[in-house]
Design a protein around this motif. Structure first.
Motif, PDB file in Angstrom:
ATOM      1  N   UNK A  27       0.854  -1.191   0.000  1.00 52.94           N
ATOM      2  CA  UNK A  27       0.000   0.000   0.000  1.00 52.94           C
ATOM      3  C   UNK A  27       0.886   1.237   0.000  1.00 52.94           C
ATOM      4  N   UNK A  28       0.668   2.110  -0.982  1.00 49.17           N
ATOM      5  CA  UNK A  28       1.400   3.366  -1.036  1.00 49.17           C
ATOM      6  C   UNK A  28       0.507   4.481  -0.500  1.00 49.17           C
ATOM      7  N   UNK A  29       1.114   5.403   0.244  1.00 44.10           N
ATOM      8  CA  UNK A  29       0.365   6.536   0.771  1.00 44.10           C
ATOM      9  C   UNK A  29       1.316   7.727   0.875  1.00 44.10           C
ATOM     10  N   UNK A  30       0.748   8.908   1.099  1.00 50.27           N
ATOM     11  CA  UNK A  30       1.585  10.088   1.240  1.00 50.27           C
ATOM     12  C   UNK A  30       0.971  11.064   2.221  1.00 50.27           C
ATOM     13  N   UNK A  31       1.860  11.824   2.849  1.00 51.48           N
ATOM     14  CA  UNK A  31       1.449  12.891   3.754  1.00 51.48           C
ATOM     15  C   UNK A  31       1.959  14.184   3.125  1.00 51.48           C
ATOM     16  N   UNK A  32       1.077  14.916   2.483  1.00 50.55           N
ATOM     17  CA  UNK A  32       1.516  16.112   1.761  1.00 50.55           C
ATOM     18  C   UNK A  32       2.042  17.200   2.699  1.00 50.55           C
ATOM     19  N   UNK A  33       1.532  17.236   3.909  1.00 43.96           N
ATOM     20  CA  UNK A  33       2.011  18.237   4.869  1.00 43.96           C
ATOM     21  C   UNK A  33       3.460  17.975   5.273  1.00 43.96           C
TER      22      UNK A  33
END
Length: 120
Positions: free
Chosen positions: A68-74
């Motif tokens: 699972x890929x995810x991102x935290x833009x902050x």
């Protein structure tokens, strides 16, 4: 100067899990797509998973249902949760990001890579 710093690789037994992180630092305007690639000895580099700035994802067939890929833009950070790892997942994993440093320039940046080794 833009830097991508990966962490979270290591040695794990088959069936285990690892979580990779990649943090982007430096003077940037925005980050577009981000992704994880991998390269095993004697093999070509391949895309493992990608995620757009809006959160749309795509995966290599070999990892669908397990990673699972995810991102935290902050935090300008992208993650890769890897579950049910197999020996064939063994490779150097590299982070990639499409970064805009000013209104007129965007290009790909790469991390230094982190080793993932899955023992049988």
């Amino acid at each position: 100067q833009v830097q991508l710093v990966e962490s979270g690789g290591g040695l794990v037994q088959a069936g285990g899990s690892l979580r990779l992180s990649c943090a982007v630092s430096g003077n940037i305007v925005s980050i577009n797509a981000m992704g994880w690639y991998r390269q095993a000895p004697g093999k070509q580099r391949e895309l493992v998973a990608g995620i757009t700035s809006g959160g749309s994802t795509n995966y290599a067939d070999s990892v669908k249902g397990r990673f699972i890929i995810s991102r935290d833009n902050a935090k300008n950070t992208v993650y890769l949760q890897m579950n049910s790892l197999k020996p064939e997942d063994t490779a150097v994993y590299l982070c990639n990001a499409d970064i805009k440093r000013n209104p007129w320039t965007r290009r790909d940046y790469w991390g230094q890579g982190t080793q993932v080794t899955v023992s049988s």
